[in-house]
Every structure is written in C-alpha cells, then in structure tokens.
Design an enzyme around this catalytic site. Structure first.
Site, short mmCIF file in Angstrom:
data_model
loop_
_atom_site.label_atom_id
_atom_site.label_comp_id
_atom_site.label_asym_id
_atom_site.label_seq_id
_atom_site.Cartn_x
_atom_site.Cartn_y
_atom_site.Cartn_z
N SER A 160 0.83 -1.20 0.00
CA SER A 160 0.00 0.00 0.00
C SER A 160 0.88 1.27 0.00
O SER A 160 1.70 1.44 -0.89
CB SER A 160 -0.96 -0.05 1.19
OG SER A 160 -1.90 0.99 1.13
N ASP A 255 -10.11 -2.70 -5.49
CA ASP A 255 -9.26 -1.77 -4.75
C ASP A 255 -9.29 -0.43 -5.46
O ASP A 255 -9.02 -0.36 -6.67
CB ASP A 255 -7.83 -2.32 -4.71
CG ASP A 255 -6.85 -1.45 -3.94
OD1 ASP A 255 -7.25 -0.38 -3.44
OD2 ASP A 255 -5.67 -1.83 -3.83
N HIS A 285 -8.24 -4.33 -1.07
CA HIS A 285 -7.01 -3.71 -0.57
C HIS A 285 -6.66 -4.29 0.81
O HIS A 285 -7.53 -4.51 1.65
CB HIS A 285 -7.19 -2.20 -0.46
CG HIS A 285 -5.93 -1.47 -0.18
ND1 HIS A 285 -5.05 -1.08 -1.17
CD2 HIS A 285 -5.37 -1.06 0.99
CE1 HIS A 285 -4.02 -0.48 -0.63
NE2 HIS A 285 -4.18 -0.44 0.67
#
Length: 316
Positions: A160, A255, A285
């Site tokens: 991320s 996501d 995600h």
C-alpha cells in the site's frame, strides 16, 4: 453504489466481511484522526491470532540515522534480506500491525525480513518517511546486515503506502547513482497521489478502503496539494522509469488503488524493466493482512510470497 460481491471470485468469509463493512463502514478517517486510528489498529492487531513462531526476532536501529526496525530471521543461514515497508496511508501502521505478515514472509521465503519503523505523518510529513527508507536501504545494500549474520542480496517490499515508499526510494537511489536493491515488490501500491485514476471513482466506497480515506492520508503526508502530482511523491508521474530493478507488482481487483498500480506496472514494462504483474481476482485492498479472516486472502498472500521466492531465485 458499490457493485455486488461476486462470490465466485472470493470466498464466503471475505464476502461476509465486505458486506459487514458496507452495513457499518464507521466514521471516515478524516473525522477520527491519526491518534485514534492508531489506537484502534493496535486493538485489532492484539485481537488477531499471533503470527507463527520464528527462530529469531529482534528490535534494533539501523543506518546512519538510527531508524527503528524489527528483524525476523527464520534460520541461522538466510538467502537474502527483504526490507519490508508497511502500509497505512503514511499515517498509521507500525511494526505490530504487520508483524504476522512479516513472520509469514520470512518463513515462506527463507529470507530475513527487516520491517522498518519509518516516521509517519502528520507529525512527520513528506519526505521524512522516504528519507528513513532510503537510509535503511543504503545501509542494507552496502552490507549492513552482515553484522547481524545476513548475507545475500537485498530486496525491498512495500504494501500500500509502503509500496509507494519502496518505489520512491528506488527512484531516489537510482537518481543518486548509488547501488539499488536487487529487486522491488509492490503490493497494492499508491503510485498517484492525485487519485485521478478510474478505480478511485468506481470503487470509492464499499470495498473496505475508501478513496476519501486515502485522500485524507495523502493530505496529512503532503499538505501542499500542488505537490501531490510531483514525481517525488507520486512515482507514476516520474518522467523516466528506466534503470529500476526487476519488479513484482500485485494489485487487487476491488481496490480503489488498482488502476494506478496497473499503470505503474505497464510503465515499468514500457521502460524495459523486468516486471511480473498480477491482478488478484476477488481481492480487496490490504489482503496481505487478512489471512486469518479469509482462506482466499490467505491463498493470495501465499502467491505473493511465492513471487518473492521466485524473484530471490533469480537475483541470488
């Protein structure tokens, strides 16, 4: 309205999780703030089952600026060092939030894992986190791990916002002409802080991470909105991506960051950087830390670890 969950692409557990989040998404990050978000994340981390046992775990400081880190060594002889950069919108996440993922990574790959406790916003806005990660990578690539019994190549892996930091650190090291990690692994990475890709609109809500939460994190880390499209914070906006190390890019189907990760993989390939890119069907995600919730997420994480193992076989 978020599209329905296709159970053929995930599993019952992940589907139930997504549906529960849709029923009760909770307050947005900008209404809660970093301090309370960190407290709530610690509570969730403590409630999860502990990670697998591992031969050696040690908290230490590394590099010229004494950046905090946690070293996981699965055996006396390890094949490589993975410098791991956690996610958390540049504002949350820490050594505890990704402890289980790092243990799994070390055991599955046979590599030592160094999880970096870089500085976070809003207390430390850009470029503090990048500076910390670059310092750690310089130390590691120069053989700093030898003092802790680590030999072999160094690769960097980010999840991320940690994927954003990994990409930015590699670009800075390339531009400085210094030695680079042997490879980079980017999982659901933030690559475009302008949040202008289609998936940030089509999946803005309803899939766990919301586009507004990402926007809030970007605002904390880069307060000046005119800078968020600059290559020093958004690697997708770099003029040239040539000369970067072999890369794995993993994105998730559901996501809001999916399209910017896909686009970064395509740009790397166009720049003749060796790239392995996969979009994980049915995943959301943060699936790397959802292994105790969903067998499908656990299997997706295992595929990422297999990618890391294959990459280590190539660079060793």
């Amino acid at each position: 309205m978020a599209e329905p969950v296709d159970p053929s692409l995930a599993d019952a557990e992940l589907t139930a999780f997504i549906e529960a989040v849709r029923r009760d998404p909770g307050p947005p990050a900008r209404a809660v703030g970093a301090v309370e978000l960190r407290r709530a994340q610690r509570v969730r981390a403590e409630a999860r089952p502990p990670g697998p046992e591992i031969a050696h775990v040690e908290d230490l400081t590394v590099g010229p600026t004494a950046v905090g880190a946690r070293l996981y060594r699965p055996s006396a002889a390890v094949r490589a060092l993975v410098v791991f950069l956690h996610g958390g919108m540049w504002t949350i996440g820490d050594l505890e939030s990704h402890d289980r993922a790092c243990r799994r990574l070390a055991l599955r790959t046979g590599a030592a894992v160094l999880s970096v406790d870089f500085r976070r916003a809003p207390e430390h806005p850009w470029p503090a986190a990048v500076d910390d990660c670059v310092d750690v990578l310089r130390w590691a690539v120069a053989g700093g791990g030898a003092g802790t019994g680590i030999a072999g190549p160094t690769v960097v892996m980010g999840d991320s916002s940690g994927g954003n930091l990994a990409a930015l650190a590699c670009l800075r090291l390339r531009d400085e002409g210094g030695p680079l990690p042997a490879a980079q692994i980017l999982v659901c990475p933030n690559t475009d802080l302008t949040l202008s890709r289609p998936s940030t609109r089509s999946m803005a809500t309803g899939w766990g991470l919301t586009t507004d939460d990402v926007a809030w994190g970007a605002e904390q880390w880069v307060p000046d909105p005119t800078r968020r499209g600059h290559p020093e914070v958004s690697p997708l906006h770099a003029v040239d991506l040539g000369g970067l190390p072999p890369t794995v890019v993993i994105t998730a189907e559901h996501d809001p960051l999916r399209d910017e990760g896909d686009a970064y993989a395509a740009r790397l390939a166009a720049a003749e950087v060796p790239v392995r890119h996969r979009r994980e069907a049915g995943m959301i995600h943060g699936f790397l830390t959802l292994d105790t919730l969903s067998p499908a997420a656990a299997a997706a994480g295992e595929r990422v670890f297999a990618d890391v193992t294959d990459l280590l076989d190539q660079v060793n």
